[in-house]
Design a protein around this motif. Sequence first.
Motif, PDB file in Angstrom:
ATOM      1  N   HIS A   1       0.818  -1.216   0.000  1.00  0.00           N
ATOM      2  CA  HIS A   1       0.000   0.000   0.000  1.00  0.00           C
ATOM      3  C   HIS A   1       0.848   1.261   0.000  1.00  0.00           C
ATOM      4  O   HIS A   1       0.399   2.310  -0.480  1.00  0.00           O
TER       5      HIS A   1
ATOM      6  N   LYS B   1      -5.050  -5.639  -1.098  1.00  0.00           N
ATOM      7  CA  LYS B   1      -3.679  -5.896  -1.553  1.00  0.00           C
ATOM      8  C   LYS B   1      -3.710  -6.896  -2.705  1.00  0.00           C
ATOM      9  O   LYS B   1      -4.740  -7.533  -2.967  1.00  0.00           O
TER      10      LYS B   1
ATOM     11  N   GLY C   1      -2.204  -0.819  -4.099  1.00  0.00           N
ATOM     12  CA  GLY C   1      -3.469  -1.333  -3.587  1.00  0.00           C
ATOM     13  C   GLY C   1      -4.615  -0.359  -3.683  1.00  0.00           C
ATOM     14  O   GLY C   1      -5.777  -0.770  -3.634  1.00  0.00           O
ATOM     15  N   TYR C   2      -4.327   0.929  -3.831  1.00  0.00           N
ATOM     16  CA  TYR C   2      -5.391   1.927  -3.769  1.00  0.00           C
ATOM     17  C   TYR C   2      -6.411   1.776  -4.892  1.00  0.00           C
ATOM     18  O   TYR C   2      -7.594   2.071  -4.709  1.00  0.00           O
TER      19      TYR C   2
END
Length: 402
Positions: free
Chosen positions: A149, A170, A154-155
């Motif tokens: 992240h 993730k 992962g965003y």
Amino acid sequence: MSKGPLTGIKVVEYCTGVAGPYCGKLLADMGAEVIKVEKPNGDISRRRGPFFHDIADEDLAIGYLYDNTNKLGVTLNVEEATGRKIFKELIRDADVLLEDRKVGELEALGLGYEDLKKENEGLIYTAITEFGQDGPYRDYKSYNLTMYHASGAGYVLPANSPNADREPIKGGGMVGQRDVGSCALVSVLGAVYWKMMGGTGQFIDISKQEAEMALERMNIVRYYELGKSPTRVKINRLRDTLLRCKDGGYVKVVLHPDKQWRGVVEALGEPEWTHLEMFADHNGREMHFEELTEYLSQESAKYDTDEFFDLIQAKGTACAPVCTAEQVFKSPQSAAREFYVDIDHPKTGVQKYPGLPFKMTEAQPTDMKGAPMRGEHNELIYCERLGYSAQDLAKFRSARII
């Protein structure tokens, strides 16, 4: 060990977990001699399940078995003076050192780059850390989830979230760590080539965060250009349309640009709904995406996954089934290309492993070997190569140096 295009290259790997060992594995799979140096209690991945046949044995951790094929394995405690002396002896004829200790840890023990450069001026010293050797984050601890992240990767997952209430996720498994290992491999190969062309040894500073950021660079560029962060809400909907089939499987279909859309329409036999005004162009299909997917879902529900995939693919539209592990393993494509290789191990016997994702007309890697058991090659390396006696090894064991 294995033979391949890197035969003759010598690597010392002082890494644990996934990222560094995966880089070492790739080097070893291509023929480099990789000596894996573990602390006397072993690599932490030996204690992480799942385990082969659920047997809680440190030599049978599945991740360890995969990430350490074709390596020689020794144990060594470099916090002891004798251990540091032996480590330097290992380095003297090595081309590459891979290490993933905290910033400054080996330097404090007299095993930093400047120290080892005195032992081997041509050494390619590769340090893999969470955030690199400098900067305000250099001393931060991080784990797979936090590193993933920290990169921003992962965003934007899962893409096409219906709203921002869905938390980011993730990547599956240890994909982020193996991304780092692949990045490290590229840098090592570049440094080896440069040295072979008349260059020198050097220090390579690998940041796990930056390695993962490099794979997400398009999202960073979008922020730079547009001044706002890309969102995971309703993005790539036409590019990543997910449809469920009659047998419960899923197929991802690309509906943009128009060429892709036309392929789907033709594959479905041009049903009446495809000629509705709201689906006439890209903007309309995007604006009425929920209605579009409802129609498409009714169509996909008429077919099994493979049937629907073949139907769409035959028209040249990009699509792919979402495969389970079983489907991937049994894929006729993988079988035809002999992707899986048989590797023997003293405790597992012969098992199939994912092979290398390329074929070479010359120097294709061969003679794959299983991951070493803890300290398996202590006698080979320390006695036969470095000249220590069996009595020395016994003393080292009692002193917890190996």
